[in-house]
Design a protein around this motif. Structure first.
Motif, PDB file in Angstrom:
ATOM      1  N   UNK A  22       0.813  -1.217   0.000  1.00 17.33           N
ATOM      2  CA  UNK A  22       0.000   0.000   0.000  1.00 17.33           C
ATOM      3  C   UNK A  22       0.846   1.265   0.000  1.00 17.33           C
ATOM      4  N   UNK A  23       2.122   1.165   0.316  1.00 15.05           N
ATOM      5  CA  UNK A  23       2.973   2.344   0.368  1.00 15.05           C
ATOM      6  C   UNK A  23       4.440   1.985   0.318  1.00 15.05           C
ATOM      7  N   UNK A  24       5.284   2.993   0.204  1.00 13.57           N
ATOM      8  CA  UNK A  24       6.729   2.810   0.153  1.00 13.57           C
ATOM      9  C   UNK A  24       7.360   3.822   1.103  1.00 13.57           C
ATOM     10  N   UNK A  25       8.390   3.418   1.821  1.00 13.65           N
ATOM     11  CA  UNK A  25       9.036   4.334   2.757  1.00 13.65           C
ATOM     12  C   UNK A  25       9.835   5.384   1.980  1.00 13.65           C
ATOM     13  N   UNK A  26      10.039   6.526   2.612  1.00 13.03           N
ATOM     14  CA  UNK A  26      10.814   7.599   2.006  1.00 13.03           C
ATOM     15  C   UNK A  26      12.218   7.098   1.679  1.00 13.03           C
ATOM     16  N   UNK A  27      12.791   6.319   2.576  1.00 12.03           N
ATOM     17  CA  UNK A  27      14.129   5.755   2.376  1.00 12.03           C
ATOM     18  C   UNK A  27      14.171   4.915   1.099  1.00 12.03           C
ATOM     19  N   UNK A  93      19.946  -1.582   2.432  1.00  9.74           N
ATOM     20  CA  UNK A  93      18.766  -2.430   2.544  1.00  9.74           C
ATOM     21  C   UNK A  93      18.041  -2.062   3.818  1.00  9.74           C
ATOM     22  N   UNK A  94      16.804  -1.613   3.724  1.00  6.73           N
ATOM     23  CA  UNK A  94      16.032  -1.238   4.912  1.00  6.73           C
ATOM     24  C   UNK A  94      16.390   0.149   5.388  1.00  6.73           C
ATOM     25  N   UNK A  95      15.829   0.538   6.502  1.00  3.40           N
ATOM     26  CA  UNK A  95      16.011   1.883   7.024  1.00  3.40           C
ATOM     27  C   UNK A  95      16.708   1.830   8.369  1.00  3.40           C
ATOM     28  N   UNK A  96      17.977   2.265   8.458  1.00  3.27           N
ATOM     29  CA  UNK A  96      18.596   2.350   9.771  1.00  3.27           C
ATOM     30  C   UNK A  96      18.032   3.548  10.523  1.00  3.27           C
ATOM     31  N   UNK A  97      17.786   3.374  11.809  1.00  2.00           N
ATOM     32  CA  UNK A  97      17.248   4.437  12.639  1.00  2.00           C
ATOM     33  C   UNK A  97      18.326   4.843  13.621  1.00  2.00           C
ATOM     34  N   UNK A  98      18.472   6.125  13.885  1.00  2.00           N
ATOM     35  CA  UNK A  98      19.503   6.613  14.790  1.00  2.00           C
ATOM     36  C   UNK A  98      19.379   5.945  16.151  1.00  2.00           C
ATOM     37  N   UNK A  99      20.500   5.379  16.633  1.00  2.00           N
ATOM     38  CA  UNK A  99      20.510   4.753  17.945  1.00  2.00           C
ATOM     39  C   UNK A  99      20.030   3.320  17.932  1.00  2.00           C
ATOM     40  N   UNK A 100      19.542   2.848  16.804  1.00  2.00           N
ATOM     41  CA  UNK A 100      19.078   1.472  16.690  1.00  2.00           C
ATOM     42  C   UNK A 100      19.666   0.880  15.429  1.00  2.00           C
ATOM     43  N   UNK A 101      19.797  -0.422  15.388  1.00  2.00           N
ATOM     44  CA  UNK A 101      20.299  -1.064  14.187  1.00  2.00           C
ATOM     45  C   UNK A 101      19.726  -2.440  14.043  1.00  2.00           C
TER      46      UNK A 101
END
Length: 146
Positions: A22-27, A93-101
């Protein structure tokens, strides 16, 4: 198949990015645009996406853009010369988030940053959008540049 329409501000016509769901991430959209338009390594510019109707910038890489949305793309000079933020969308590949991996190996624990080539094979860290398909990339996804 779903699609999002995008164009650079200077372009006349919209191009199409097709994907499953239904959607795609900005990344993921930025990554697909960089590949379709052959924008290189991304070290010399920043890439910004804006909603074509509201002119609102998509600043969160994990935000999901709904199918059928029209998006404006802007290449901006980097904040620091040679350190363009667009380089993180090349080959990722995928979206890394600050402080998390994604962590390393099959466990996919916490950690910081991307986590290396084995990352993302286990659990996904909270708040991380990960595309469906083998190794996080759908075989039927792609952008078509006119």
């Amino acid at each position: 198949m779903s699609s999002v329409f995008y164009k650079f501000r200077s372009a006349k016509d919209y191009d199409t990015c097709t994907f499953d769901g239904a959607g795609i991430s900005v990344f993921d959209l930025k990554r697909e645009i960089m590949a379709a338009k052959k924008l290189g390594k991304g070290t010399d510019f920043d890439l910004a996406l804006y909603n074509a109707q509201t002119n609102e910038e998509y600043v969160d890489d994990s935000y999901v853009i709904q199918r059928g949305t029209s998006v404006l793309v802007s290449r901006n000079p980097p904040a620091k010369p040679g350190k363009g933020s667009a380089q993180r969308y090349v080959g990722a590949v995928g979206v890394p988030v600050a402080g998390q991996g994604y962590g390393g190996g099959g466990g996919g624990g916490g950690g910081a940053g991307y986590g290396g080539p084995a990352a993302g094979r286990g659990r996904v860290a909270p708040g991380v959008v990960r595309p469906l398909g083998a190794a996080g990339v759908s075989a039927q996804r792609g952008c078509v540049a006119a």
